[in-house]
Scaffold this motif. Structure first.
Motif, PDB file in Angstrom:
ATOM      1  N   SER A  35      34.884  17.098  42.353  1.00 31.84           N
ATOM      2  CA  SER A  35      35.503  16.993  43.677  1.00 31.84           C
ATOM      3  C   SER A  35      36.825  17.749  43.725  1.00 31.84           C
ATOM      4  CB  SER A  35      35.734  15.523  44.039  1.00 31.84           C
ATOM      5  OG  SER A  35      34.510  14.832  44.125  1.00 31.84           O
ATOM      6  N   GLU A  36      37.596  17.682  42.650  1.00 25.90           N
ATOM      7  CA  GLU A  36      38.886  18.372  42.600  1.00 25.90           C
ATOM      8  C   GLU A  36      38.683  19.879  42.556  1.00 25.90           C
ATOM      9  OE1 GLU A  36      42.966  18.387  42.873  1.00 25.90           O
ATOM     10  OE2 GLU A  36      41.584  16.681  43.025  1.00 25.90           O
ATOM     11  N   ILE A  37      37.673  20.330  41.824  1.00 22.53           N
ATOM     12  CA  ILE A  37      37.357  21.761  41.781  1.00 22.53           C
ATOM     13  C   ILE A  37      36.974  22.250  43.178  1.00 22.53           C
ATOM     14  CG2 ILE A  37      35.685  23.462  40.935  1.00 22.53           C
ATOM     15  CD1 ILE A  37      35.632  21.793  38.295  1.00 22.53           C
ATOM     16  N   ILE A  38      36.113  21.494  43.857  1.00 25.37           N
ATOM     17  CA  ILE A  38      35.698  21.860  45.213  1.00 25.37           C
ATOM     18  C   ILE A  38      36.914  21.937  46.134  1.00 25.37           C
ATOM     19  CG2 ILE A  38      34.438  21.052  47.254  1.00 25.37           C
ATOM     20  CD1 ILE A  38      32.330  19.901  45.300  1.00 25.37           C
ATOM     21  N   LYS A  39      37.808  20.977  46.016  1.00 24.75           N
ATOM     22  CA  LYS A  39      39.022  20.970  46.831  1.00 24.75           C
ATOM     23  C   LYS A  39      39.851  22.229  46.596  1.00 24.75           C
ATOM     24  CE  LYS A  39      43.274  18.292  47.554  1.00 24.75           C
ATOM     25  NZ  LYS A  39      44.022  17.064  47.133  1.00 24.75           N
ATOM     26  N   ASN A  40      40.009  22.617  45.332  1.00 26.63           N
ATOM     27  CA  ASN A  40      40.777  23.819  44.997  1.00 26.63           C
ATOM     28  C   ASN A  40      40.096  25.084  45.503  1.00 26.63           C
ATOM     29  OD1 ASN A  40      43.303  23.505  42.996  1.00 26.63           O
ATOM     30  ND2 ASN A  40      41.870  21.834  42.621  1.00 26.63           N
ATOM     31  N   VAL A  41      38.770  25.134  45.390  1.00 27.34           N
ATOM     32  CA  VAL A  41      38.028  26.283  45.920  1.00 27.34           C
ATOM     33  C   VAL A  41      38.255  26.400  47.428  1.00 27.34           C
ATOM     34  CG1 VAL A  41      35.731  27.256  46.334  1.00 27.34           C
ATOM     35  CG2 VAL A  41      36.256  26.238  44.112  1.00 27.34           C
ATOM     36  N   ARG A  42      38.170  25.278  48.121  1.00 24.92           N
ATOM     37  CA  ARG A  42      38.347  25.279  49.573  1.00 24.92           C
ATOM     38  C   ARG A  42      39.753  25.720  49.980  1.00 24.92           C
ATOM     39  NH1 ARG A  42      33.509  26.005  51.402  1.00 24.92           N
ATOM     40  NH2 ARG A  42      32.055  24.285  51.132  1.00 24.92           N
ATOM     41  N   ASN A  43      40.727  25.438  49.121  1.00 22.33           N
ATOM     42  CA  ASN A  43      42.099  25.873  49.405  1.00 22.33           C
ATOM     43  C   ASN A  43      42.287  27.377  49.221  1.00 22.33           C
ATOM     44  OD1 ASN A  43      43.039  23.316  50.048  1.00 22.33           O
ATOM     45  ND2 ASN A  43      43.692  22.859  47.964  1.00 22.33           N
ATOM     46  N   GLU A  44      41.442  27.972  48.386  1.00 20.76           N
ATOM     47  CA  GLU A  44      41.595  29.389  48.053  1.00 20.76           C
ATOM     48  C   GLU A  44      40.682  30.307  48.859  1.00 20.76           C
ATOM     49  OE1 GLU A  44      43.775  30.825  45.970  1.00 20.76           O
ATOM     50  OE2 GLU A  44      44.723  28.895  45.516  1.00 20.76           O
ATOM     51  N   PHE A  45      39.484  29.824  49.184  1.00 14.19           N
ATOM     52  CA  PHE A  45      38.493  30.663  49.851  1.00 14.19           C
ATOM     53  C   PHE A  45      37.949  29.972  51.100  1.00 14.19           C
ATOM     54  CE2 PHE A  45      38.131  32.129  45.388  1.00 14.19           C
ATOM     55  CZ  PHE A  45      38.416  33.475  45.576  1.00 14.19           C
ATOM     56  N   VAL A  46      37.748  30.751  52.131  1.00 16.38           N
ATOM     57  CA  VAL A  46      37.176  30.215  53.369  1.00 16.38           C
ATOM     58  C   VAL A  46      35.737  29.777  53.138  1.00 16.38           C
ATOM     59  CG1 VAL A  46      36.541  30.756  55.756  1.00 16.38           C
ATOM     60  CG2 VAL A  46      38.694  31.627  54.804  1.00 16.38           C
ATOM     61  N   HIS A  47      35.019  30.510  52.319  1.00 19.03           N
ATOM     62  CA  HIS A  47      33.626  30.177  52.012  1.00 19.03           C
ATOM     63  C   HIS A  47      33.262  30.766  50.658  1.00 19.03           C
ATOM     64  CE1 HIS A  47      32.442  34.341  52.887  1.00 19.03           C
ATOM     65  NE2 HIS A  47      33.257  34.258  53.929  1.00 19.03           N
ATOM     66  N   ILE A  48      32.187  30.265  50.092  1.00 18.42           N
ATOM     67  CA  ILE A  48      31.622  30.805  48.856  1.00 18.42           C
ATOM     68  C   ILE A  48      30.285  31.458  49.183  1.00 18.42           C
ATOM     69  CG2 ILE A  48      30.534  30.162  46.647  1.00 18.42           C
ATOM     70  CD1 ILE A  48      33.559  30.332  46.460  1.00 18.42           C
ATOM     71  N   ASP A  49      30.127  32.692  48.710  1.00 18.78           N
ATOM     72  CA  ASP A  49      28.884  33.444  48.923  1.00 18.78           C
ATOM     73  C   ASP A  49      27.952  33.367  47.725  1.00 18.78           C
ATOM     74  OD1 ASP A  49      29.787  34.801  51.479  1.00 18.78           O
ATOM     75  OD2 ASP A  49      31.314  35.557  50.096  1.00 18.78           O
ATOM     76  N   ILE A  50      28.540  33.291  46.544  1.00 21.58           N
ATOM     77  CA  ILE A  50      27.766  33.326  45.304  1.00 21.58           C
ATOM     78  C   ILE A  50      28.215  32.182  44.410  1.00 21.58           C
ATOM     79  CG2 ILE A  50      27.158  34.687  43.259  1.00 21.58           C
ATOM     80  CD1 ILE A  50      28.056  37.191  44.893  1.00 21.58           C
ATOM     81  N   LEU A  51      27.265  31.388  43.947  1.00 24.20           N
ATOM     82  CA  LEU A  51      27.535  30.316  42.997  1.00 24.20           C
ATOM     83  C   LEU A  51      26.768  30.615  41.712  1.00 24.20           C
ATOM     84  CD1 LEU A  51      28.471  27.477  42.064  1.00 24.20           C
ATOM     85  CD2 LEU A  51      26.466  26.547  43.260  1.00 24.20           C
ATOM     86  N   ILE A  52      27.493  30.718  40.610  1.00 29.43           N
ATOM     87  CA  ILE A  52      26.857  30.952  39.312  1.00 29.43           C
ATOM     88  C   ILE A  52      27.129  29.741  38.432  1.00 29.43           C
ATOM     89  CG2 ILE A  52      26.691  32.428  37.282  1.00 29.43           C
ATOM     90  CD1 ILE A  52      27.509  34.783  38.998  1.00 29.43           C
ATOM     91  N   ASN A  53      26.115  28.921  38.236  1.00 31.32           N
ATOM     92  CA  ASN A  53      26.215  27.727  37.400  1.00 31.32           C
ATOM     93  C   ASN A  53      25.947  28.108  35.949  1.00 31.32           C
ATOM     94  OD1 ASN A  53      26.715  25.577  39.376  1.00 31.32           O
ATOM     95  ND2 ASN A  53      24.694  26.114  40.178  1.00 31.32           N
ATOM     96  N   CYS A  54      27.040  28.492  35.278  1.00 33.23           N
ATOM     97  CA  CYS A  54      26.932  29.030  33.925  1.00 33.23           C
ATOM     98  C   CYS A  54      27.309  28.003  32.857  1.00 33.23           C
ATOM     99  CB  CYS A  54      27.842  30.264  33.816  1.00 33.23           C
ATOM    100  SG  CYS A  54      27.584  31.254  32.339  1.00 33.23           S
ATOM    101  N   ALA A  55      28.086  26.987  33.243  1.00 35.43           N
ATOM    102  CA  ALA A  55      28.519  25.980  32.275  1.00 35.43           C
ATOM    103  C   ALA A  55      27.312  25.214  31.737  1.00 35.43           C
ATOM    104  CB  ALA A  55      29.508  25.017  32.920  1.00 35.43           C
ATOM    105  N   GLY A  56      27.389  24.866  30.467  1.00 33.43           N
ATOM    106  CA  GLY A  56      26.301  24.097  29.884  1.00 33.43           C
ATOM    107  C   GLY A  56      26.716  23.479  28.572  1.00 33.43           C
ATOM    108  N   VAL A  57      25.980  22.474  28.172  1.00 38.04           N
ATOM    109  CA  VAL A  57      26.201  21.851  26.870  1.00 38.04           C
ATOM    110  C   VAL A  57      24.891  21.915  26.098  1.00 38.04           C
ATOM    111  CG1 VAL A  57      25.681  19.530  27.734  1.00 38.04           C
ATOM    112  CG2 VAL A  57      27.072  19.808  25.676  1.00 38.04           C
ATOM    113  N   PHE A  58      24.994  22.188  24.793  1.00 40.37           N
ATOM    114  CA  PHE A  58      23.821  22.333  23.927  1.00 40.37           C
ATOM    115  C   PHE A  58      23.797  21.151  22.970  1.00 40.37           C
ATOM    116  CE2 PHE A  58      21.875  24.524  20.090  1.00 40.37           C
ATOM    117  CZ  PHE A  58      20.591  24.527  20.606  1.00 40.37           C
ATOM    118  N   LEU A  59      22.658  20.508  22.854  1.00 44.69           N
ATOM    119  CA  LEU A  59      22.553  19.314  22.018  1.00 44.69           C
ATOM    120  C   LEU A  59      21.323  19.396  21.131  1.00 44.69           C
ATOM    121  CD1 LEU A  59      23.648  16.427  21.397  1.00 44.69           C
ATOM    122  CD2 LEU A  59      22.062  15.596  23.139  1.00 44.69           C
ATOM    123  N   ILE A  60      21.530  19.231  19.833  1.00 46.92           N
ATOM    124  CA  ILE A  60      20.430  19.114  18.884  1.00 46.92           C
ATOM    125  C   ILE A  60      20.536  17.740  18.237  1.00 46.92           C
ATOM    126  CG2 ILE A  60      19.353  20.032  16.796  1.00 46.92           C
ATOM    127  CD1 ILE A  60      20.580  22.715  17.397  1.00 46.92           C
TER     128      ILE A  60
END
Length: 242
Positions: A76-101
């Motif tokens: 929610s805080e990330i979304i809030k910061n994005v909204r403060n910086e950009f009027v809209h988002i055109d491209i979302l790249i969900n690159c974060a991940g965690v690897f578990l063995i």
């Protein structure tokens, strides 16, 4: 494929300071794409921003915010910061991940919750939020980074594999749900990449892993198709697996 299709677009990248996210960010700057970068490590984000500023000959806007996307409040805080910086988002790249063995016997509920919160819940929530911008503007890209494990299991990988099957399923559904609005959703599923996270895999030859720069080039290539052809999912395999 249109040459300047990404020019002046606004892009949010999760996991931006990681091996693949960093390479994607560098290529997008060269495409004159404005970037909002997020990951858990603020120091790495700051250093990445400085690195991007050195190659930013197109004067694109660069912003960042650290946050732990395993936590809904941080999202929610990330979304809030994005909204403060950009009027809209055109491209979302969900690159974060965690690897578990971890074997099924040794796996705990907390392992399941953490892996799914990062690999599945966060991409879902961010897609839900920013697809509204894309629908409104009749143009958008949602790129979900899957894995070869989106298609097959491996020893001691039940939780991780389940999360990657899930992100592929979400991607396929979003493609059908959003395409009528000009929003293209793609799940790109690479085999193991030469990143710090992949060093957790001790039973494979690291030298055979994919080059993160090459994978990043493919991601950018995928976002640039803007006519009738669409690629819903891609598997990026290694030449040799050993």
């Amino acid at each position: 494929m249109k040459k300047d299709v990404l020019k002046n677009k606004n892009c949010l990248i999760t996991g931006a300071s990681g091996g693949l996210g960093r390479e994607i960010s560098k290529l997008l700057v060269n495409q004159s794409c404005n970037l909002f970068l997020t990951s858990t490590n603020e120091a790495k984000l700051s250093n990445l921003k400085k690195e991007l500023e050195l190659i930013n000959s197109n004067n694109v806007k660069l912003s960042y915010c650290a946050g732990d996307i395993s936590k809904v409040n941080d999202i929610s805080e990330i979304i809030k910061n994005v909204r403060n910086e950009f009027v809209h988002i055109d491209i979302l790249i969900n690159c974060a991940g965690v690897f578990l063995i971890k074997s099924l016997e040794d796996s705990m509920y907390e392992d399941l919750e953490n892996c799914f919160s990062i690999n599945v819940r966060a991409p879902f929530l961010l897609s839900k939020e920013f697809s509204n911008d894309m629908i409104k503007n009749r143009w958008g890209r949602i790129i979900n980074i899957g894995s070869s494990s989106s298609y097959q299991g491996f020893l001691n990988g039940s939780i991780y594999v389940a999360s990657k099957f899930a992100i592929l399923g979400i991607s396929r559904t979003l493609h059908d749900e959003l395409k009528e609005y000009g929003v293209r959703t793609c799940c790109i599923s690479p085999s193991s990449i030469k990143t710090e996270m992949s060093k957790l895999s001790k039973d494979q030859d690291y030298s055979t892993f994919l080059d993160p720069e090459e994978v990043a080039e493919f991601v950018i290539f995928q976002t640039m198709f803007d006519d009738e052809m669409v690629v819903e999912e891609s598997r990026l395999n290694r030449m040799f697996i050993r």
